[in-house]
Design an enzyme around this catalytic site. Structure first.
Site, PDB file in Angstrom:
ATOM      1  CG  HIS A 155      -1.973  -1.049   1.215  1.00 23.24           C
ATOM      2  ND1 HIS A 155      -2.935  -1.164   0.239  1.00 23.24           N
ATOM      3  CD2 HIS A 155      -2.205  -2.078   2.079  1.00 23.24           C
ATOM      4  CE1 HIS A 155      -3.721  -2.207   0.505  1.00 23.24           C
ATOM      5  NE2 HIS A 155      -3.291  -2.786   1.611  1.00 23.24           N
ATOM      6  CG  ASP A 280      -4.847 -10.019   3.455  1.00 24.86           C
ATOM      7  OD1 ASP A 280      -4.505 -10.589   2.407  1.00 24.86           O
ATOM      8  OD2 ASP A 280      -4.625  -8.808   3.682  1.00 24.86           O
TER       9      ASP A 280
END
Ligand code: Q9C
Ligand code: ZN
Length: 335
Positions: A155, A280
């Site tokens: 990110h 995830d």
């Protein structure tokens, strides 16, 4: 499989993140790395090749900010973790402000990514871990290598942090690989969340292909990136591929998307592949909503391995801590 880790990455332990309108315990915990280490056994330590390869991806002013932000936070009389509360969005001018709160806003895009006294050191050694793990692939001494990076990276953009990420480990490794002579490198991002930082870094680059399978940003973080119509610009036109999938996605639909990614990557013909791996996507992840099982990870990895290129696996997210060691080992076993 070669594997690398530096214990200095454990010192970064942000306390809280803004979540659903309040402060919650931070999901990106040091125990994530400890449980993976417990499963994989000893990992080799990285070398220190300095700041130059970081500066090939991140701006000098951002690196200076990140290194000094927590000292400046303390100088301003604050305790605890440094975190922004106002952001220069909605067409604000690019002002050069010195106030720490203004800079936290300028160099970040969310309130989930605090800077602690140890963040720079941990992120720095995470980046060195990725760079060291790349090295044997560059000299043809290995076909696959794993960098246990923490905090994660995908990110983080050239001049911003966010999404628990500070330095973009996969992007730093990709640029190091092209600098070492690879004309084309592909990044395959299989974290649950879109890798907006990596996408932005290589948005107009023709030598790094970025392909991502992730939760539809219409419903999931990071919302403002990762839509299917984002395909790159300039020299990077059509070297970005986004395949958003709905919440609840299971292995069969996931593999359909993966086969599209693999077809596109094969066509790009990279000399080296970097996988941004987030566990995830796991069915029991506490902050995510796909339905991938532990036994699915070797199948996903096997399809990537069939591309037959030297492959660096870089750790991104994955927050079901108890299962994280097993999920990482399952994924790596598919190579
Ligand atoms: N607390 C990675 O998996 N979620 N980052 C914010 C409000 C941010 C995840 C929800 C998720 C970032 C590397
Ligand atoms: Zn993620």
């Amino acid at each position: 499989m070669l594997k690398y880790f530096d214990p200095r990455q454990l010192a970064h332990a942000p306390l809280q993140e803004m979540h659903n309108g309040g402060w919650a315990d931070h999901a990106e915990k040091p125990s994530r790395a400890e449980i993976v280490l417990g499963q994989l056994g000893d990992c080799a330590a990285p070398k220190d090749v300095g700041r130059a390869p970081l500066a090939r991806v991140h701006t000098a002013d951002y690196l200076d900010f990140l290194e000094n932000a927590h000292d400046r936070w303390r100088d301003a009389g604050r305790t605890g973790d440094a975190v922004g509360y106002t952001w220069p969005v909605v067409q604000r001018r690019p002002l050069k402000l010195d106030r720490i709160d203004a800079q936290l806003g300028r160099y970040s895009y969310d309130a989930g990514t605090p800077i602690t006294a140890d963040t720079w050191d941990a992120a720095y050694w995470g980046a060195q871990t990725a760079l060291t793990a790349l090295q044997p692939l560059l000299i043809g001494e290995a076909r696959t290598s794993f960098a246990l990076c923490r905090p994660p990276g995908h990110h983080a953009g050239a001049d911003y942090l966010g999404g628990y990420c500070y330095l973009n480990n996969a992007a730093i490794a990709a640029r190091a690989a092209t600098d070492a002579g690879h004309p084309r490198v592909a990044i395959i991002d299989v974290d649950y969340h879109h890798g907006n930082g990596t996408q932005d870094i290589f948005w107009d680059a023709g030598d790094v292909f970025f392909a991502s399978i992730h939760a539809d940003p219409a419903t999931d973080y990071p919302f403002y990136w990762g839509h299917a119509d984002e395909t790159g610009e300039g020299a990077g036109r059509d070297t970005t591929l986004n395949l958003p999938l709905p919440r609840g996605t299971r292995l069969p639909a996931y593999l359909e998307a993966l086969d599209r990614v693999i077809g596109a990557v094969a066509k790009f013909a990279p000399g080296l592949i970097i996988v941004s791996f987030g566990a995830d996507t796991f069915e029991e992840d506490p902050i995510s909503h796909f339905k991938i099982a532990e036994a699915d990870y070797p199948i996903i990895a096997d399809r990537i391995a069939k591309l037959g290129r030297p492959t660096l696996v870089v750790m991104e997210g994955g927050y079901a801590v108890d299962a994280l060691g097993r999920n990482v080992e399952a994924f790596l076993s598919g190579f």
